[in-house]
Design a protein around this motif. Structure first.
Motif, PDB file in Angstrom:
ATOM      1  N   HIS A 191       0.816  -1.208   0.000  1.00 62.29           N
ATOM      2  CA  HIS A 191       0.000   0.000   0.000  1.00 62.29           C
ATOM      3  C   HIS A 191       0.852   1.260   0.000  1.00 62.29           C
ATOM      4  CE1 HIS A 191      -3.604  -2.391   0.740  1.00 62.29           C
ATOM      5  NE2 HIS A 191      -2.892  -3.076   1.613  1.00 62.29           N
ATOM      6  N   LEU A 192       0.210   2.325  -0.419  1.00 62.20           N
ATOM      7  CA  LEU A 192       0.768   3.676  -0.423  1.00 62.20           C
ATOM      8  C   LEU A 192      -0.118   4.545   0.452  1.00 62.20           C
ATOM      9  CD1 LEU A 192       2.445   6.051  -1.882  1.00 62.20           C
ATOM     10  CD2 LEU A 192       0.546   6.104  -3.500  1.00 62.20           C
ATOM     11  N   LEU A 193       0.484   5.400   1.265  1.00 64.48           N
ATOM     12  CA  LEU A 193      -0.253   6.338   2.099  1.00 64.48           C
ATOM     13  C   LEU A 193       0.007   7.748   1.590  1.00 64.48           C
ATOM     14  CD1 LEU A 193      -1.973   6.842   4.700  1.00 64.48           C
ATOM     15  CD2 LEU A 193       0.203   7.116   5.921  1.00 64.48           C
ATOM     16  N   LYS A 194      -1.051   8.470   1.244  1.00 64.27           N
ATOM     17  CA  LYS A 194      -0.933   9.850   0.776  1.00 64.27           C
ATOM     18  C   LYS A 194      -1.457  10.779   1.868  1.00 64.27           C
ATOM     19  CE  LYS A 194      -0.626  13.277  -2.322  1.00 64.27           C
ATOM     20  NZ  LYS A 194      -1.725  14.179  -2.114  1.00 64.27           N
ATOM     21  N   ILE A 195      -0.630  11.758   2.259  1.00 68.95           N
ATOM     22  CA  ILE A 195      -0.988  12.712   3.303  1.00 68.95           C
ATOM     23  C   ILE A 195      -0.956  14.114   2.712  1.00 68.95           C
ATOM     24  CG2 ILE A 195      -0.444  13.570   5.606  1.00 68.95           C
ATOM     25  CD1 ILE A 195       1.192  11.023   6.069  1.00 68.95           C
ATOM     26  N   ASP A 196      -2.043  14.862   2.899  1.00 73.08           N
ATOM     27  CA  ASP A 196      -2.087  16.256   2.468  1.00 73.08           C
ATOM     28  C   ASP A 196      -3.016  17.027   3.395  1.00 73.08           C
ATOM     29  OD1 ASP A 196      -4.686  15.622   1.605  1.00 73.08           O
ATOM     30  OD2 ASP A 196      -4.006  15.203  -0.432  1.00 73.08           O
ATOM     31  N   LYS A 197      -3.324  18.262   3.060  1.00 68.73           N
ATOM     32  CA  LYS A 197      -4.134  19.088   3.964  1.00 68.73           C
ATOM     33  C   LYS A 197      -5.559  18.562   4.118  1.00 68.73           C
ATOM     34  CE  LYS A 197      -5.830  22.515   0.633  1.00 68.73           C
ATOM     35  NZ  LYS A 197      -5.961  23.962   0.352  1.00 68.73           N
ATOM     36  N   GLY A 198      -5.965  17.663   3.222  1.00 67.60           N
ATOM     37  CA  GLY A 198      -7.290  17.065   3.314  1.00 67.60           C
ATOM     38  C   GLY A 198      -7.357  15.837   4.188  1.00 67.60           C
ATOM     39  N   ALA A 211      -5.507  11.872   5.274  1.00 70.78           N
ATOM     40  CA  ALA A 211      -4.648  10.753   4.896  1.00 70.78           C
ATOM     41  C   ALA A 211      -5.512   9.669   4.272  1.00 70.78           C
ATOM     42  CB  ALA A 211      -3.909  10.210   6.111  1.00 70.78           C
ATOM     43  N   ARG A 212      -5.023   9.092   3.174  1.00 67.04           N
ATOM     44  CA  ARG A 212      -5.781   8.036   2.503  1.00 67.04           C
ATOM     45  C   ARG A 212      -4.822   6.990   1.927  1.00 67.04           C
ATOM     46  NH1 ARG A 212      -5.607  12.344  -1.105  1.00 67.04           N
ATOM     47  NH2 ARG A 212      -4.822  11.821  -3.201  1.00 67.04           N
ATOM     48  N   PHE A 213      -5.336   5.790   1.764  1.00 65.96           N
ATOM     49  CA  PHE A 213      -4.550   4.685   1.230  1.00 65.96           C
ATOM     50  C   PHE A 213      -4.834   4.477  -0.253  1.00 65.96           C
ATOM     51  CE2 PHE A 213      -4.672   3.566   5.735  1.00 65.96           C
ATOM     52  CZ  PHE A 213      -3.367   3.183   5.968  1.00 65.96           C
ATOM     53  N   GLU A 214      -3.822   3.998  -0.955  1.00 64.76           N
ATOM     54  CA  GLU A 214      -3.965   3.531  -2.319  1.00 64.76           C
ATOM     55  C   GLU A 214      -3.197   2.222  -2.446  1.00 64.76           C
ATOM     56  OE1 GLU A 214      -2.845   6.289  -5.325  1.00 64.76           O
ATOM     57  OE2 GLU A 214      -3.906   7.997  -4.410  1.00 64.76           O
ATOM     58  N   SER A 215      -3.574   1.395  -3.378  1.00 68.24           N
ATOM     59  CA  SER A 215      -2.819   0.174  -3.639  1.00 68.24           C
ATOM     60  C   SER A 215      -1.457   0.531  -4.222  1.00 68.24           C
ATOM     61  CB  SER A 215      -3.572  -0.720  -4.619  1.00 68.24           C
ATOM     62  OG  SER A 215      -2.758  -1.815  -5.018  1.00 68.24           O
ATOM     63  N   ALA A 216      -0.444  -0.176  -3.770  1.00 67.65           N
ATOM     64  CA  ALA A 216       0.899  -0.006  -4.328  1.00 67.65           C
ATOM     65  C   ALA A 216       1.359  -1.286  -5.021  1.00 67.65           C
ATOM     66  CB  ALA A 216       1.888   0.380  -3.223  1.00 67.65           C
ATOM     67  N   ASP A 217       0.413  -2.140  -5.369  1.00 71.87           N
ATOM     68  CA  ASP A 217       0.778  -3.399  -6.023  1.00 71.87           C
ATOM     69  C   ASP A 217       1.538  -3.166  -7.327  1.00 71.87           C
ATOM     70  OD1 ASP A 217      -0.394  -4.824  -3.993  1.00 71.87           O
ATOM     71  OD2 ASP A 217      -2.246  -5.272  -5.076  1.00 71.87           O
ATOM     72  N   ALA A 218       1.233  -2.083  -8.006  1.00 73.55           N
ATOM     73  CA  ALA A 218       1.910  -1.782  -9.268  1.00 73.55           C
ATOM     74  C   ALA A 218       3.375  -1.423  -9.059  1.00 73.55           C
ATOM     75  CB  ALA A 218       1.193  -0.627  -9.976  1.00 73.55           C
ATOM     76  N   TYR A 219       3.756  -1.139  -7.813  1.00 78.02           N
ATOM     77  CA  TYR A 219       5.130  -0.715  -7.532  1.00 78.02           C
ATOM     78  C   TYR A 219       5.943  -1.802  -6.827  1.00 78.02           C
ATOM     79  CZ  TYR A 219       2.465   3.567  -8.217  1.00 78.02           C
ATOM     80  OH  TYR A 219       1.617   4.523  -8.714  1.00 78.02           O
ATOM     81  N   LYS A 220       5.394  -3.002  -6.758  1.00 76.32           N
ATOM     82  CA  LYS A 220       6.113  -4.093  -6.079  1.00 76.32           C
ATOM     83  C   LYS A 220       7.475  -4.319  -6.740  1.00 76.32           C
ATOM     84  CE  LYS A 220       2.304  -6.806  -4.145  1.00 76.32           C
ATOM     85  NZ  LYS A 220       1.570  -8.090  -4.167  1.00 76.32           N
ATOM     86  N   LYS A 245       4.861  -4.243   7.368  1.00 76.87           N
ATOM     87  CA  LYS A 245       3.529  -3.647   7.495  1.00 76.87           C
ATOM     88  C   LYS A 245       2.764  -3.654   6.170  1.00 76.87           C
ATOM     89  CE  LYS A 245       4.157  -2.676  11.765  1.00 76.87           C
ATOM     90  NZ  LYS A 245       3.477  -3.550  12.751  1.00 76.87           N
ATOM     91  N   GLY A 246       3.481  -3.888   5.070  1.00 78.39           N
ATOM     92  CA  GLY A 246       2.853  -3.787   3.765  1.00 78.39           C
ATOM     93  C   GLY A 246       2.745  -2.361   3.279  1.00 78.39           C
ATOM     94  N   LEU A 247       3.661  -1.503   3.755  1.00 78.18           N
ATOM     95  CA  LEU A 247       3.648  -0.085   3.406  1.00 78.18           C
ATOM     96  C   LEU A 247       4.854   0.222   2.523  1.00 78.18           C
ATOM     97  CD1 LEU A 247       2.273   2.675   3.804  1.00 78.18           C
ATOM     98  CD2 LEU A 247       3.667   2.978   5.873  1.00 78.18           C
ATOM     99  N   LYS A 248       4.607   0.463   1.250  1.00 81.39           N
ATOM    100  CA  LYS A 248       5.691   0.729   0.301  1.00 81.39           C
ATOM    101  C   LYS A 248       6.183   2.166   0.405  1.00 81.39           C
ATOM    102  CE  LYS A 248       8.314   0.092  -3.416  1.00 81.39           C
ATOM    103  NZ  LYS A 248       9.561  -0.706  -3.353  1.00 81.39           N
ATOM    104  N   ALA A 249       5.261   3.099   0.561  1.00 82.52           N
ATOM    105  CA  ALA A 249       5.672   4.511   0.571  1.00 82.52           C
ATOM    106  C   ALA A 249       4.629   5.388   1.248  1.00 82.52           C
ATOM    107  CB  ALA A 249       5.910   5.005  -0.856  1.00 82.52           C
ATOM    108  N   ILE A 250       5.105   6.517   1.750  1.00 85.28           N
ATOM    109  CA  ILE A 250       4.258   7.596   2.252  1.00 85.28           C
ATOM    110  C   ILE A 250       4.585   8.829   1.422  1.00 85.28           C
ATOM    111  CG2 ILE A 250       3.674   9.036   4.232  1.00 85.28           C
ATOM    112  CD1 ILE A 250       4.719   6.765   6.043  1.00 85.28           C
ATOM    113  N   VAL A 251       3.566   9.423   0.828  1.00 76.49           N
ATOM    114  CA  VAL A 251       3.741  10.628   0.026  1.00 76.49           C
ATOM    115  C   VAL A 251       3.146  11.800   0.801  1.00 76.49           C
ATOM    116  CG1 VAL A 251       3.085  11.805  -2.105  1.00 76.49           C
ATOM    117  CG2 VAL A 251       3.738   9.383  -2.160  1.00 76.49           C
ATOM    118  N   ILE A 252       3.939  12.859   0.957  1.00 74.81           N
ATOM    119  CA  ILE A 252       3.516  14.023   1.751  1.00 74.81           C
ATOM    120  C   ILE A 252       3.445  15.247   0.848  1.00 74.81           C
ATOM    121  CG2 ILE A 252       3.962  15.378   3.821  1.00 74.81           C
ATOM    122  CD1 ILE A 252       6.003  13.114   4.591  1.00 74.81           C
TER     123      ILE A 252
END
Length: 574
Positions: free
Chosen positions: A115-122, A124-133, A195-202
């Motif tokens: 998974h990918l975690l995206k954090i911004d002023k709105g 935090a939300r998850f997206e699949s990161a399977d494409a980046y394995k 944890k299954g966490l590929k990246a966090i984007v801020i």
């Protein structure tokens, strides 16, 4: 301020108020408090009960110079103890502007899910990161910038973290978007991978500016600090050469490792020194730069290849030593390529370089032979039996190859400061809750004296725990450590409207160490690995002929002095 709690089991993220008693606590100190309160020391560091803490400092978002260091904390799969590793880059600055002091990652994703975690002023939300394995860090950063824009910061793991390699690092992009900054020590990249966490984007776009309780005092404090930085002779050298500026004196005295910490010299080591790298940069368009906005010291060596193509923006002493002279290799272009490979895979260059040195001693590569070193790195990338051991660090490599002379304390490789030559640093390796870690307290005051080294180590450990809890970069610390403590006190007071004293900040360092020591009592840290390598007591280093001979009973009593020891201007030298 908030804590962002991320549960990978149900893919939910929620915000919690930062407890008032932690108002100015960040980094190492905050992760220590969270881990000791929320994690049983006996848990599997790669299991679902483990937690990963990512925390910045209390003034990161103000862009105050060198105050944007970020810490990653968890139980180490290398040492079996509590662990904190820190890095540069703008991630802490971005999180602070979004009102986030720390991210707590808990639970575990479903097997095989990424998974990918995206954090911004709105939020935090998850997206699949399977494409980046399996994607390496540099390609991943390019994909994330393409998808989310050039202004983002990224926290990620490479293939090593996905494979749960116990020398895996957590990677941070620098201000230019390059994957050059690493929380490398202790295998925390494997914890993130588990944890299954590929990246966090801020992305802090649109976030408000940090509010200051006393703006004028804050600005005056920064103006005065600029003059301190400009005048300090040690920082002038760091600004000019980066950490490679210490190579000639440290290799000449025998502290920089050579050929698996042997007495054999490495001819031509001067080619790796900062003075030579400066010449190369001038010819190829490289430069000295800061890893985060606002840095005044600008100690990052941005290094190009012969064609002027970027290789690394973090060409530092530890890498030049462990993947250079430690392997008998002194070609700066070659070592830069090694660094690029390690950054891309997401591996700690210290444990990887040390593991390769042990492999060379066992005949798996030839010291000084570049092709045989590249062949070992190819094994790492392919994930062969030997490659997996190398990616698991020096202890695992020695075990696979039947080597008993292992340059490690508590399961973690010795950094590029030989404990036989800098004995206070050797005391740090023996006693620190971090194990053998150069960020825990390196000291070169009267380095080969036998007396007084326990006290020097203790002061250094308190000081480093303090600044790692406040998000300040140790490479930007002037020679007088009390001047820095006063600066941080004045800065934090102006930011929050407080009346802290220098002693209040020093106590933060003591409290962090105390929490870590308590965690390690039952974590396995004290029993899982050898306390120290036997050769440092019996094999004399070259050229000094020195062994580590600080009294073991005195070392054992170091923590009895924790509450009574404070920081002095010259008692914590580097």
């Amino acid at each position: 301020m908030k804590i962002l709690r991320v549960n990978m089991s149900d893919l939910k993220a929620r915000f919690e108020d930062l407890p008032s008693e932690w108002q100015i606590l960040g980094g190492r100190g905050l992760s220590a408090q969270i881990l000791t309160r929320e994690v049983k020391p006996t848990i599997d560091p790669l299991g679902p009960e483990a937690k990963l803490v990512i925390a910045g400092g209390p003034v990161a978002g103000t862009l105050a110079p060198s105050c944007g260091r970020i810490s990653v904390g968890g139980k180490s799969p290398l040492t079996s103890g509590i662990k904190e590793a820190n890095a540069g880059g703008p991630a802490a600055q971005k999180l602070d502007r979004l009102g986030i002091r720390a991210i707590i990652v808990e639970g575990q994703a479903k097997p095989g899910a990424l998974h990918l975690l995206k954090i911004d002023k709105g939020g935090a939300r998850f997206e699949s990161a399977d494409a980046y394995k399996g994607m390496k860090n540099y390609d991943l950063a390019a994909k994330m910038r393409e998808k989310f824009g050039d202004k983002i910061g990224m926290i990620s793991i490479g293939p090593a973290g996905e494979r749960l390699s116990t020398a895996a690092a957590v990677t941070f992009t620098d201000k230019d978007g390059d994957c050059s900054r690493h929380a490398g020590r202790g295998g925390l990249g494997a914890v993130m991978g588990s944890k299954g966490l590929k990246a966090i984007v801020i992305d802090e776009s649109g976030a408000p500016q940090i509010e200051l309780a006393d703006r004028e005092t804050f600005r005056e404090t920064l103006r005065n600090w600029t003059e301190v930085i400009k005048a300090d002779p040690m920082l002038k050298n760091t600004s000019k050469y980066g950490t490679p500026g210490v190579i000639i004196p440290l290799r000449s005295m025998g502290s920089m490792p050579s050929r698996n910490y042997s007495a054999e010299p490495t001819p031509g080591f001067e080619a790796l020194a900062g003075q030579n790298l400066e010449k190369i940069d001038e010819e190829r368009g490289g430069r000295m730069d800061g890893c985060m906005p606002g840095c005044l010291v600008r100690c990052s060596v941005v290094y190009m290849d012969k064609a002027g193509k970027h290789l690394t923006s973090s060409y530092e002493y530890e890498t030049l030593a462990l993947m250079g002279t430690n392997l008998g290799i002194t070609d700066p272009d070659v070592v830069a390529q090694f660094d690029r490979i390690a950054d891309d895979l997401g591996l700690d260059t210290i444990d990887l370089g040390s593991a390769m040195g042990v492999a060379a001693s066992a005949g798996k590569m030839e010291f000084g032979n570049v092709e045989s070193a590249f062949a070992l790195l190819d094994e790492v990338e392919k994930g062969t039996e030997l490659g997996k051991a190398l990616a698991a660090g020096v202890v695992a490599t020695a075990k696979l190859l039947g080597v008993t002379r292992v340059p490690a304390f508590r399961g973690q490789a010795i950094p590029a400061h030989d404990p036989r030559v800098t004995k206070a640093t050797g005391v740090t390796y023996h006693t620190s809750p971090m194990g053998a870690d150069h960020t825990a307290g390196v000291v070169y005051e009267k380095p080969m004296d036998k007396e007084g080294q326990v006290n020097r180590s203790l002061m250094a450990q308190i000081f480093n725990a303090m600044i790692d809890s406040l998000g300040y970069c140790n490479l930007a610390a002037p020679g007088n450590r009390m001047v820095l403590t006063t600066f941080l006190k004045d800065l934090i007071n102006a930011r929050y409207g407080l009346k802290l004293t220098e002693e209040n900040l020093v106590q933060i360092g003591r409290d962090a160490l105390r929490a870590e020591l308590e965690f390690n009592k039952t974590s396995g840290f004290l029993t899982a690995h050898d306390k120290s390598p036997g050769f440092i007591y019996s094999e004399a280093s070259a050229p000094t002929g020195s062994v580590f001979d600080v009294d073991q009973d005195e070392i054992a009593g170091i923590w009895d002095k924790l509450d009574s020891t404070s920081i002095t201007p010259t008692g914590v030298p580097g």
